[in-house]
Design an enzyme around this catalytic site. Structure first.
Site, PDB file in Angstrom:
ATOM      1  N   HIS A  32       0.868  -1.186   0.000  1.00 20.48           N
ATOM      2  CA  HIS A  32       0.000   0.000   0.000  1.00 20.48           C
ATOM      3  C   HIS A  32       0.902   1.232   0.000  1.00 20.48           C
ATOM      4  CE1 HIS A  32      -2.895   2.970   1.487  1.00 20.48           C
ATOM      5  NE2 HIS A  32      -3.854   2.115   1.234  1.00 20.48           N
ATOM      6  N   CYS A  56      -3.713   2.538  -4.328  1.00 19.34           N
ATOM      7  CA  CYS A  56      -4.802   3.253  -3.673  1.00 19.34           C
ATOM      8  C   CYS A  56      -4.921   4.624  -4.338  1.00 19.34           C
ATOM      9  CB  CYS A  56      -4.492   3.380  -2.187  1.00 19.34           C
ATOM     10  SG  CYS A  56      -5.777   4.258  -1.307  1.00 19.34           S
ATOM     11  N   HIS A  81      -7.522  -0.024  -4.780  1.00 16.11           N
ATOM     12  CA  HIS A  81      -8.339   0.689  -3.785  1.00 16.11           C
ATOM     13  C   HIS A  81      -8.894   1.923  -4.480  1.00 16.11           C
ATOM     14  CE1 HIS A  81      -6.446  -0.657   0.306  1.00 16.11           C
ATOM     15  NE2 HIS A  81      -6.912  -1.655  -0.392  1.00 16.11           N
ATOM     16  N   ASP A 106     -12.584   2.263  -1.320  1.00 15.14           N
ATOM     17  CA  ASP A 106     -11.840   2.558  -0.104  1.00 15.14           C
ATOM     18  C   ASP A 106     -12.701   3.437   0.776  1.00 15.14           C
ATOM     19  OD1 ASP A 106      -9.753   2.203   1.559  1.00 15.14           O
ATOM     20  OD2 ASP A 106      -8.416   3.590   0.568  1.00 15.14           O
ATOM     21  N   HIS A 107     -12.085   4.192   1.613  1.00 17.69           N
ATOM     22  CA  HIS A 107     -12.837   5.004   2.576  1.00 17.69           C
ATOM     23  C   HIS A 107     -14.068   5.651   1.955  1.00 17.69           C
ATOM     24  CE1 HIS A 107      -8.774   5.758   4.746  1.00 17.69           C
ATOM     25  NE2 HIS A 107      -9.160   4.507   4.787  1.00 17.69           N
ATOM     26  N   TYR A 142     -15.056   3.632   7.182  1.00 14.03           N
ATOM     27  CA  TYR A 142     -15.472   2.258   6.880  1.00 14.03           C
ATOM     28  C   TYR A 142     -16.935   1.972   7.222  1.00 14.03           C
ATOM     29  CZ  TYR A 142     -10.675   1.241   5.699  1.00 14.03           C
ATOM     30  OH  TYR A 142      -9.449   1.226   5.077  1.00 14.03           O
TER      31      TYR A 142
HETATM   32  C1  DNO Z   1      -6.561   2.920   5.890  1.00 15.68           C
HETATM   33  C2  DNO Z   1      -5.968   1.903   5.017  1.00 15.68           C
HETATM   34  C3  DNO Z   1      -4.709   1.376   5.637  1.00 15.68           C
HETATM   35  C4  DNO Z   1      -4.169   0.259   4.840  1.00 15.68           C
HETATM   36  C5  DNO Z   1      -2.812  -0.164   5.283  1.00 15.68           C
HETATM   37  C6  DNO Z   1      -2.259  -1.219   4.372  1.00 15.68           C
HETATM   38  O1  DNO Z   1      -7.686   2.903   6.121  1.00 15.68           O
HETATM   39  O2  DNO Z   1      -5.802   2.367   3.747  1.00 15.68           O
HETATM   40  O3  DNO Z   1      -4.969   0.910   6.933  1.00 15.68           O
HETATM   41  O4  DNO Z   1      -5.005  -0.838   4.998  1.00 15.68           O
HETATM   42  O5  DNO Z   1      -1.952   0.898   5.289  1.00 15.68           O
HETATM   43  O6  DNO Z   1      -1.241  -1.858   5.030  1.00 15.68           O
END
Ligand code: DNO
Length: 356
Positions: A207, A245, A272, A317-318, A331
């Site tokens: 990531h 991401c 992501h 993602d978020h 999340y």
């Molecule tokens: C945040 C995520 C991170 C991600 C880690 C991967 O919400 O993008 O916690 O899972 O950095 O190791």
């Protein structure tokens, strides 16, 4: 592409597997065992139980996010060999239960960082945001408490108070680790694990650093296309891949996300999808996935994935916190489910257009 959804476990998550199962197009869970201390082996019985729970709900468990990397490995301490051996065992254990992809990061001390986990947006929703000026005012020794105090009582991945309890010592341990050393330590780690990945057919996906620049005077090495190129060349194997991401790498306006996808296509194993609205360099907030709400063009991003023949895992993602939901920051169910519907729509339109 295989659509997935991150889930923190029945005890930890406000979202249920039944709810996830009903989001159109989702086939799998991105799972984790968050209570296993960093560096310890993930036991087979725990992996088996997680897999069973997820499979019983009609979903797959092929992706893990994250198996975190112990600081001894990032610093390059003599005990790193023990932790690398443990990581190798964890890869073997996960492979035995059908896991195909492991996400990790190589950020020193801190994982993703934000100055606000619930910034109010104009429409009444809230979102995670980052303001370098605000971060610069926080004493790094207080950042763990500051971040956790904003979490609404949920645990935050990467911000475990147990691990970060001894921040002064950790900072001291990193004092001689510059960019060059961190890269060398990542290479050492990858050389230790990639042969096991090959043997078990488990891909690694790093990531990017979030945000993609150095913070608190600590070096970071996964920030832009040049960093990604360097990283992929450290061990030139398809098992050494990327978790791209979009909102993370795209928070730096110098990073052209569609161009990065086109450049590294076959080495991207995990997408992501997140959008961010950049106010200026060092200041951004996470927006809804819709292109016109953020600074990233999601159509161009999904099109780039389509054009490179992406057949890896993807997840929204978020998301923002909307409709009064109370969930772990970033999340919740609703905005991430909307993100999936949007990504599915873009993909279908691009695919059908292509066939004409
Ligand atoms: C945040 C995520 C991170 C991600 C880690 C991967 O919400 O993008 O916690 O899972 O950095 O190791």
């Amino acid at each position: 592409m295989k659509m997935t959804f991150r889930w923190f476990g029945a005890k930890e998550d406000s979202v249920t597997l039944e709810q996830i199962r009903q989001i159109p197009g989702v086939s799998g869970i991105v799972g984790m065992l968050g209570d296993i201390p960093v560096g310890e082996v993930w036991p087979k019985d725990r992996i088996a139980a997680l897999k069973k729970e997820i499979n019983d709900a009609g979903l797959e468990l092929e992706v893990i996010e994250s198996v975190n990397v112990h600081d001894a490995i990032k610093i390059g301490l003599p005990e790193r060999d023990k932790y690398i051996e443990n990581y190798r065992t964890t890869i073997r254990n996960l492979a035995q239960y059908g896991v195909k992809l492991i996400t990790y990061n190589f950020m020193p001390v801190f994982d993703w960082t934000r100055s606000d986990l619930a910034m109010p947006l104009g429409d009444g929703s809230t979102a995670l945001s980052y303001d370098q000026d605000a971060i610069d005012k926080i004493d790094p020794q207080n950042i763990v408490a500051t971040i956790n105090s904003m979490s609404g009582g949920f645990s935050l991945p990467g911000w475990e108070p147990e691990r970060l309890g001894k921040l002064k010592e950790l900072f001291l341990a990193y004092k001689d680790v510059n960019e060059e050393k961190l890269v060398a330590n990542l290479k050492y780690f990858l050389e230790g694990i990639i042969p096991v990945c090959k043997e078990c057919d488990v891909k690694m996906a790093i990531h990017p650093d979030d945000p993609p620049w150095n913070i608190f005077g600590l070096p970071r090495i996964v920030r832009n296309a040049d960093d990604l190129e360097r990283l992929l060349n450290l061990v030139d194997s398809p098992y050494n891949g990327l978790c791209l991401c979009s909102g993370c790498i795209g928070a730096d306006p110098k990073n052209n996300v569609p161009a990065i996808i086109r450049r590294f296509g076959e080495r991207i194993h995990f997408a992501h999808i997140r959008n961010v609205k950049i106010d200026c360099l060092g200041k951004f907030h996470e927006s809804s996935h819709l292109s016109c709400d953020g600074s990233l063009d999601l159509y161009e991003i999904i099109k780039a994935y389509y054009d490179v023949g992406f057949n890896g895992y993807i997840r929204p993602d978020h998301g923002r916190m909307i409709w009064g939901e109370k969930a772990r920051p970033g999340y919740g169910l609703y905005d991430r489910a909307l993100g999936i519907a949007y990504i599915n729509g873009l993909w279908e339109a691009i695919e059908k257009d292509h066939r004409k």
